[in-house]
Design an enzyme around this catalytic site. Structure first.
Site: not given
Ligand code: AMP
Length: 396
Positions: A35, A198, A354, A377
């Site tokens: 950044r 999620k 991110g 975001g």
């Molecule tokens: P996000 O912030 O929604 O993009 O999620 C990123 C996070 O999702 C990272 O810290 C990953 O470790 C986690 N992640 C990705 N795949 C999995 C999984 N199969 N089970 C648990 N956590 C996960």
């Protein structure tokens, strides 16, 4: 677009909102300076023309005013090294000292202000606070894409005090141009790769993308909600139980629009959420009760890679597994490598900020894709079609 290219900064003091919210380790070493380096072209152009630069940023999420851990003084040395000149520091972003230091600043000099978020007024978008900040410079430049989705004092509210002197910096310009290229100029086949924890975080983006993409790859933790909704056994894998209907309706919508949705068919499963857990490969429909899927499996890697390599435009947001643990980073790495191969074959690849940016950096592939966004975001919201307050404030 109002960019700094329209101004000659000779004799002017530019007040630049940058995003120096960099990760620091326990000894205050910067662990990823992306950044900061991304803001250098804007700073350098202004200095070269004989302008002076006053930088303002936030760092972390301080809750109760000044906190040693979140002081921007920790980045002064590195910034001085990057610019090849000593950077001055004011240990408050408003008040007498900041005013004096800004006033004394000469052409070619740089002053960094203390963390804006040491004042609650920053995140509240307080007008008086914004006005105090505005007194420090003659021209306002916003180069903080990472916070452009926030209507904070320094990112949006302040712009009204520079009705004829507010501009986008080069980083903002590049971020917006690359996002536009994906939204309105994508060469086909266009493939979006969605991952992360999620479904609920990405639902608006997925719906928007269904209007535009040819292929939608869904991996990472969010894929298990789809697997479960389709009647699969997912063991202890991540599940958003109340989003199963939504997952099925997305699949229906995709079908109606002729979008090819590619879901994982197999996973690397583990008997514990730990790097040292026992591991196995399992079909996504039949994960044993006490096990959880923490990465995409080899069959899925092959299927995803094929679609990616045949694409001409790629948007990637979210890792394919728990890439922070070495035992479960292979799927994310393989996808990153497929994106790199597609890029070498002429595709345009945009990596959302991110965790996706962190993953690409972990594998040393940042320079082998077309563009890595500095906004997590902010990029998501822009892609969802929302107007970013930081962008609107300059445009209006
Ligand atoms: P996000 O912030 O929604 O993009 O999620 C990123 C996070 O999702 C990272 O810290 C990953 O470790 C986690 N992640 C990705 N795949 C999995 C999984 N199969 N089970 C648990 N956590 C996960």
């Amino acid at each position: 677009m109002k960019t700094i290219d329209q101004v000659n900064f000779a004799g002017k003091k530019a007040l630049i909102r940058v995003d120096f919210n960099v990760p620091l380790d326990g000894d205050y070493n910067i662990t990823d300076d992306n950044r900061m380096t991304a803001a250098l072209p804007t700073i350098q152009k202004i200095l070269k023309e004989g302008g002076a630069v006053i930088l303002m940023s936030h760092l972390g999420r301080p809750k109760d005013g000044p906190t040693e851990k979140y002081s921007l003084k920790h980045v002064v040395k590195h910034l001085s090294d990057l610019l090849g000149q000593q950077v001055e520091f004011a240990d408050d972003c408003i008040g007498e000292q900041a005013v004096e230091k800004a006033k004394d600043l000469k052409a070619g000099e740089v002053l960094l202000l203390e963390n804006l978020r040491f004042y609650k007024e920053e995140e509240k978008g307080d007008k008086d606070f914004a006005e105090k900040l505005s007194k420090l410079g003659d021209v306002y430049v916003n180069d903080a894409f990472g916070t452009a989705h926030r209507a904070h004092a320094s990112t949006a509210v302040i712009a009204q005090f520079f009705p004829n002197a507010k501009y986008f910096g080069y980083l903002m310009g590049a971020e917006l141009a690359n996002a536009e290229k994906i939204l309105n100029g994508a060469e086909k086949p266009f493939t979006a790769i969605m991952g992360g924890a999620k479904v609920s975080d990405k639902i608006l983006l997925i719906e928007k993308l269904l209007e535009k993409v040819d292929n939608l790859i869904i991996g990472g933790g969010m894929a298990y909600t789809f697997a479960k909704a389709q009647g699969g056994k997912i063991g202890k894998s991540l599940l958003e139980a109340d989003k199963q209907e939504l997952a099925l309706s997305l699949l229906e919508k995709a079908k109606a629009k002729g979008v090819n949705i590619i879901l994982p068919t197999d996973s690397i499963i583990a008997d514990d959420f730990s790097n040292d857990a026992n591991k196995s490969v399992s079909s996504n429909k039949d994960i044993p009760d006490d096990w959880e899927g923490l990465d995409i499996g080899p069959e899925t890697v092959k299927a995803f890679s094929k679609v990616i390599e045949e694409s001409k435009t790629l948007l990637w947001n979210g890792p394919m597994g728990v890439f922070e643990m070495e035992s479960f980073d292979k799927g994310t790495k393989a996808v990153a490598e497929a994106v790199v191969r597609a890029t070498q074959n002429g595709a345009f690849s945009l990596i959302g900020g991110g965790d996706s940016a962190a993953a690409v950096a972990k594998f040393g592939l940042t320079n082998d894709v077309s563009y890595v966004s500095t906004g997590g975001g902010a990029l998501l919201e822009y892609m969802e079609g929302k107007e970013l307050p930081g962008v609107k404030a300059i445009n209006e």
